[in-house]
Motif scaffolding. Sequence first.
Motif, PDB file in Angstrom:
ATOM      1  N   ALA A 270      97.129  18.799  64.882  1.00 43.60           N
ATOM      2  CA  ALA A 270      96.022  19.521  64.956  1.00 43.60           C
ATOM      3  C   ALA A 270      95.697  17.748  64.526  1.00 43.60           C
ATOM      4  O   ALA A 270      94.724  17.102  64.977  1.00 43.60           O
ATOM      5  N   THR A 271      96.880  16.975  63.972  1.00 43.07           N
ATOM      6  CA  THR A 271      96.077  14.996  63.647  1.00 43.07           C
ATOM      7  C   THR A 271      95.969  14.969  65.322  1.00 43.07           C
ATOM      8  O   THR A 271      95.146  13.813  65.607  1.00 43.07           O
TER       9      THR A 271
ATOM     10  N   GLY B  32      92.378  15.935  66.250  1.00 40.09           N
ATOM     11  CA  GLY B  32      91.595  15.135  65.444  1.00 40.09           C
ATOM     12  C   GLY B  32      91.400  13.528  65.882  1.00 40.09           C
ATOM     13  O   GLY B  32      90.644  13.576  66.243  1.00 40.09           O
TER      14      GLY B  32
ATOM     15  N   GLY C  50      89.939  18.388  61.977  1.00 40.45           N
ATOM     16  CA  GLY C  50      92.079  18.859  62.606  1.00 40.45           C
ATOM     17  C   GLY C  50      92.271  17.355  61.401  1.00 40.45           C
ATOM     18  O   GLY C  50      93.656  18.187  60.990  1.00 40.45           O
ATOM     19  N   LEU C  51      92.195  16.671  60.989  1.00 38.82           N
ATOM     20  CA  LEU C  51      92.785  15.827  59.847  1.00 38.82           C
ATOM     21  C   LEU C  51      92.524  17.771  58.089  1.00 38.82           C
ATOM     22  O   LEU C  51      93.987  17.625  58.163  1.00 38.82           O
TER      23      LEU C  51
ATOM     24  N   GLY D 148      84.912  16.567  64.645  1.00 34.07           N
ATOM     25  CA  GLY D 148      86.075  17.058  65.095  1.00 34.07           C
ATOM     26  C   GLY D 148      87.114  16.215  64.613  1.00 34.07           C
ATOM     27  O   GLY D 148      88.567  16.831  64.176  1.00 34.07           O
ATOM     28  N   LEU D 149      86.770  15.329  64.274  1.00 32.61           N
ATOM     29  CA  LEU D 149      88.234  14.603  63.776  1.00 32.61           C
ATOM     30  C   LEU D 149      89.074  15.250  62.069  1.00 32.61           C
ATOM     31  O   LEU D 149      89.913  15.392  61.889  1.00 32.61           O
TER      32      LEU D 149
END
Length: 88
Positions: A32-33, A36, A68-69, A64-65
């Motif tokens: 996910a990181t 992101g 994801g974070l 999106g970043l």
Amino acid sequence: MVPMTSSTANTSDRGLFDTRFSIGAAAVAAIATLLGVVFGWTGYNDGALPVIGLDLNILTGVIGLLFGLGIALVAVVAAIYMEPGLDQ
């Protein structure tokens, strides 16, 4: 005074890679990181995602970043604090 249960009295120092659940949650956090960061970088450059072909601008890249974070943060907390079984 509240008596301590066995789950609160017996806290063990398990690491991030000691159980299968913790390993899976850490892997989800890492993926996910990375996703992101890819979204953020692609949005910063006003590019398109390679496989999907979706055009991103700076706003959608930041969204999106952060998404994801946020998923990575929840997965890391779950990997660190979740107990391996519910029957104990």
